[in-house]
Design a protein around this motif. Structure first.
Motif, short mmCIF file in Angstrom:
data_model
loop_
_atom_site.label_atom_id
_atom_site.label_comp_id
_atom_site.label_asym_id
_atom_site.label_seq_id
_atom_site.Cartn_x
_atom_site.Cartn_y
_atom_site.Cartn_z
N UNK A 187 0.83 -1.20 0.00
CA UNK A 187 0.00 0.00 0.00
C UNK A 187 0.87 1.26 0.00
N UNK A 188 0.26 2.37 -0.39
CA UNK A 188 0.94 3.65 -0.38
C UNK A 188 0.37 4.58 -1.43
N UNK A 189 0.68 5.86 -1.29
CA UNK A 189 0.19 6.85 -2.23
C UNK A 189 0.93 6.81 -3.56
N UNK A 190 0.53 7.66 -4.47
CA UNK A 190 1.17 7.73 -5.79
C UNK A 190 2.64 8.10 -5.64
N UNK B 183 6.02 4.74 2.38
CA UNK B 183 5.88 6.18 2.53
C UNK B 183 6.78 6.90 1.52
N UNK B 184 6.18 7.73 0.68
CA UNK B 184 6.94 8.41 -0.38
C UNK B 184 7.93 9.41 0.19
N UNK B 185 7.61 10.03 1.34
CA UNK B 185 8.49 11.05 1.90
C UNK B 185 9.77 10.45 2.47
N UNK B 186 9.64 9.38 3.25
CA UNK B 186 10.82 8.76 3.86
C UNK B 186 11.42 7.68 2.97
#
Length: 257
Positions: A44-47, A223-226
């Motif tokens: 799972x996770x965002x674009x 997580x796209x940020x980390x």
């Protein structure tokens, strides 16, 4: 929903300290996961977080920059070509579009892997293709072409083809993409039925919350940020755990709770 296999059983698929990159750009790092027999494992996770790219690494289509992908303890990317080819025979794939050949009937599409990788005759292949289509809820549609059936039925036909060689692990990339809610739920029900009746192990990329909560027994949140795994386990447990990372909680609630 049945519980996944007990922890004492060796994982069907696992990664250790996996880093995936395009050149110098690191997409994700230190990814560790364990997929056990009978799991419906959600990535799972965002674009832009690298879900589909991770799936390609697990399927053997893209090499990681660092770390290991293990099938039953066998290191896939450090094995010889013959071993890798044998391991890939044990997986099935359903792509977003279904990826059916438009010039072939459903039976011919499902039978294609059997023609390529077995010594079965035409009649045996036809029988097995009919069986796989029936398992996917498409009995009687053997001689239909992809253009003659609905989008949901095309996804089911793609799933039947992915099951053709009785894979140990079945990979699905956004299986509900482009489907209406009813067709999406029917596909979820089929996934659960295949897991319960055949013991099929699934690894699924999805951002659809309804499907995630309906079918997942385990999973990870990227997580796209980390650029790493920020939560792991059953999505319902993630949601109820106060220690779950805010980014994962926001994804699982779409910011509503």
């Amino acid at each position: 929903m049945n519980s996944p296999s007990p922890p004492s059983e060796a994982p069907r698929l696992s990664t250790r300290d996996l880093t995936v990159a395009y050149g110098d750009y690191v997409l994700m790092r230190d990814v560790n996961l364990d997929v056990r027999k009978g799991d419906i494992f959600l990535i799972m996770g965002g674009s832009g977080c690298g879900k589909s790219t991770l799936l390609r690494v697990l399927m053997g289509l893209k090499a990681p920059s660092r770390g290991r992908v293990l099938y039953g303890g066998q290191d896939f990317w450090n094995a010889g070509e013959d071993i890798r080819r044998g391991l890939m025979r044990g997986i099935g794939v359903l792509f977003q579009s279904g990826a059916l050949w438009s010039s072939m009937t459903l039976a011919e599409n499902v039978g294609l892997p059997l023609q390529q990788y077995t010594d079965l005759g035409d009649e045996e292949i036809r029988e097995l293709a009919s069986l796989k289509l029936a398992l996917a809820g498409l009995a009687g549609f053997e001689d239909y072409y992809p253009s003659e059936i609905s989008g949901g039925m095309r996804k089911r036909a793609g799933l039947a083809r992915a099951l053709a060689l009785d894979p140990d692990v079945l990979f699905l990339d956004e299986p509900s993409a482009g489907l209406d809610p009813v067709s999406s739920r029917l596909l979820d029900d089929l996934i659960l039925e295949l897991r319960d009746t055949l013991g099929t192990t699934f690894v699924i990329v999805s951002h659809e919350l309804a499907s995630i909560f309906a079918i997942a027994s385990n999973g990870i949140f990227l997580d796209a940020a980390t650029r790493t795994v920020m939560a792991r386990g059953n999505p319902r447990d993630m949601l109820n755990d106060p220690a779950t990372a805010p980014s994962a909680r926001k994804f699982l609630t779409r910011g509503e709770g």
